[in-house]
Design a protein around this motif. Structure first.
Motif, PDB file in Angstrom:
ATOM      1  N   THR A   1      -0.112   2.006   9.233  1.00  0.00           N
ATOM      2  CA  THR A   1      -0.808   0.619   9.148  1.00  0.00           C
ATOM      3  C   THR A   1      -1.676   0.785   7.616  1.00  0.00           C
ATOM      4  O   THR A   1      -2.364   2.136   7.378  1.00  0.00           O
ATOM      5  N   ASN A   2      -1.385  -0.260   7.634  1.00  0.00           N
ATOM      6  CA  ASN A   2      -2.316  -0.885   6.329  1.00  0.00           C
ATOM      7  C   ASN A   2      -1.889  -0.360   4.824  1.00  0.00           C
ATOM      8  O   ASN A   2      -2.626  -0.447   3.731  1.00  0.00           O
ATOM      9  N   ALA A   3      -1.153   0.418   4.974  1.00  0.00           N
ATOM     10  CA  ALA A   3       0.484   1.226   4.002  1.00  0.00           C
ATOM     11  C   ALA A   3       0.290  -0.031   2.783  1.00  0.00           C
ATOM     12  O   ALA A   3      -0.475   0.240   1.530  1.00  0.00           O
ATOM     13  N   PRO A   4       0.527  -1.449   3.074  1.00  0.00           N
ATOM     14  CA  PRO A   4       0.701  -2.175   2.245  1.00  0.00           C
ATOM     15  C   PRO A   4      -0.943  -2.388   1.506  1.00  0.00           C
ATOM     16  O   PRO A   4      -0.312  -3.480  -0.010  1.00  0.00           O
ATOM     17  N   ILE A   5      -1.558  -2.374   2.085  1.00  0.00           N
ATOM     18  CA  ILE A   5      -2.868  -2.900   1.380  1.00  0.00           C
ATOM     19  C   ILE A   5      -3.328  -2.317   0.761  1.00  0.00           C
ATOM     20  O   ILE A   5      -4.369  -2.086   0.446  1.00  0.00           O
ATOM     21  N   ALA A   6      -3.056  -0.791   1.199  1.00  0.00           N
ATOM     22  CA  ALA A   6      -4.326   0.359   0.995  1.00  0.00           C
ATOM     23  C   ALA A   6      -4.068   0.410  -0.265  1.00  0.00           C
ATOM     24  O   ALA A   6      -3.324   1.469  -1.177  1.00  0.00           O
ATOM     25  N   ASP A   7      -5.797   1.538  -0.576  1.00  0.00           N
ATOM     26  CA  ASP A   7      -5.931   2.102  -2.138  1.00  0.00           C
ATOM     27  C   ASP A   7      -6.354   3.398  -2.027  1.00  0.00           C
ATOM     28  O   ASP A   7      -5.986   3.860  -2.996  1.00  0.00           O
ATOM     29  N   LEU A   8      -6.654   3.852  -0.808  1.00  0.00           N
ATOM     30  CA  LEU A   8      -6.397   5.595  -0.590  1.00  0.00           C
ATOM     31  C   LEU A   8      -5.617   5.708   0.854  1.00  0.00           C
ATOM     32  O   LEU A   8      -5.965   5.229   0.950  1.00  0.00           O
ATOM     33  N   PHE A   9      -4.884   7.108   0.236  1.00  0.00           N
ATOM     34  CA  PHE A   9      -3.832   7.743   0.844  1.00  0.00           C
ATOM     35  C   PHE A   9      -4.841   9.218   1.363  1.00  0.00           C
ATOM     36  O   PHE A   9      -5.053   9.891   0.738  1.00  0.00           O
ATOM     37  N   THR A  10      -4.461   8.982   2.839  1.00  0.00           N
ATOM     38  CA  THR A  10      -4.702  10.485   3.051  1.00  0.00           C
ATOM     39  C   THR A  10      -3.352  10.994   3.646  1.00  0.00           C
ATOM     40  O   THR A  10      -2.186  10.196   4.343  1.00  0.00           O
TER      41      THR A  10
END
Length: 390
Positions: free
Chosen positions: A157-166
């Protein structure tokens, strides 16, 4: 745990009004654009919606679990895309840092997330690591002062627009299961990271879900969450146990909204010379919805209070997610039935969109069947430790 009832009531009242004056009138717009428009995102950021569960010292509201779920039940009484846009920051996208991050990591990233200037996401699921989350195949190899990540994540969820990834990756060769898994905070700009376009899905238009790819992705060693290798799966479980309570609340809000829509329809439409709501079989559908919603609300609130009290809630969190997501599906089905043919026609009622949107609740963050297994597993664990299993 409610710290200040007056402040909480003011927040809940504001969210209640925002949902009805901003979110509801723009639901068709969100669906048509397949995104939450930037003006609405900016409005949510100004109101602090991105930082609900982030501690106050890092710019958030520092809501307790009970306060968070009460807010979530209000915010989710509209199209799922709205709460999903802020939900990763108030939940799975920030919780690993809140729970286990170093002070330097918290200072660097949490204020950005609390202000909505950076969108976070949880990158855990893989092609062969879905329900069996410990089956992670993404690797992270230490090379001097950095790690090199290779692999991919999906359904994020939100991967295409994310700035930070855990991100969770295996740092020990030859390990299986939870052993050897490490958690990282990865910035979009890091070399070797890319994301897919959003999937075409059954529902939840406006909530981008996609893939994250790591092709010799360079991540500084200082971005190991907590600074310790090999404990990433414990971090993931901390995140998921809280998120299961949060998600149960986010299942309850749409059910409230759907029942409101169905009740209004039944109260205004006439057939055979009387209001549809006065037909006993229709009334029974509405009554069943109301009873199950109330049961879910009380279950979620009780579990949230237990977490705030520091109790072990692994069992109760799983029960919450299982019951609330299944409840929401049953409510959706009954409410479409109350609408009759109009419930199936998008031109006549938006209840069909909610019906499609909430179907995902029973699948993500543990399918209902996985939670059934986990509930029994947690009962056995408590029994073995001398606790009451029931």
């Amino acid at each position: 745990m409610i710290r200040d009832q007056a402040k909480l009531d003011a927040l809940l009242g504001e969210v209640h009004d925002w949902v009805r004056t901003v979110a509801h009138p723009n639901e068709d717009r969100v669906a048509e654009l397949d995104e939450v428009p930037q003006d609405i995102v900016d409005d949510m950021a100004r109101r602090g919606y991105f930082g609900w569960s982030i501690p106050e010292e890092y710019g958030g509201l520092g809501l307790t679990t009970e306060e968070l779920v009460l807010g979530a039940m209000e915010l989710s009484q509209c199209a799922v895309a709205y709460r999903a846009r802020v939900g990763t920051n108030t939940g799975i996208g920030s919780e690993a840092l809140v729970a286990d991050g170093t002070e330097a990591q918290k200072q660097k990233y949490l204020p950005l997330m609390a202000r909505g200037e950076a969108t976070g996401c949880l990158a855990l699921t893989e092609p062969n690591a879905g329900s069996e989350a410990s089956n992670i195949e993404t690797t992270a190899r230490r090379e001097g002062d950095h790690y090199v990540l290779n692999g991919m994540k999906r359904y994020i969820t939100n991967a295409p627009i994310a700035d930070l990834f855990t991100v969770f990756a295996r740092t020990e060769d030859g390990t299986k299961g939870a052993k050897g898994v490490t958690a990282f905070i990865v910035e979009r700009g890091f070399e070797g990271l890319s994301t897919s376009a959003g999937y075409q899905m059954m529902g939840q238009r406006g909530s981008p879900v996609g893939e994250v790819h790591f092709d010799n992705c360079i991540v500084p060693a200082e971005n190991v969450i907590g600074g310790v290798e090999g404990v990433g799966f414990k971090t993931a479980m901390k995140v998921l146990n809280k998120q299961r309570i949060h998600l149960a609340a986010l299942c309850t809000g749409p059910a409230i909204r759907m029942l409101d829509m169905a009740f209004d329809h039944a109260s205004n439409r006439e057939q055979f010379g009387q209001k549809v709501v006065d037909f006993q079989l229709v009334a029974a559908l509405l009554a069943d919805c109301r009873a199950e919603i109330e049961a879910a609300k009380q279950l979620v609130l009780a579990t949230a209070r237990s977490r705030d009290d520091g109790r072990d809630i692994a069992l109760e969190a799983s029960i919450c997610k299982y019951f609330a997501s299944e409840m929401c599906g049953r409510v959706a089905d009954r409410c479409v039935q109350v609408f009759g043919g109009a419930g199936y026609v998008a031109n006549h009622a938006s209840i069909e969109r909610y019906y499609r949107d909430v179907r995902l609740f029973r699948l993500y963050e543990g399918t209902s069947q996985i939670h059934q297994l986990n509930i029994v597993k947690q009962m056995q664990r408590r029994q073995a430790s001398g606790q009451v299993a029931g």
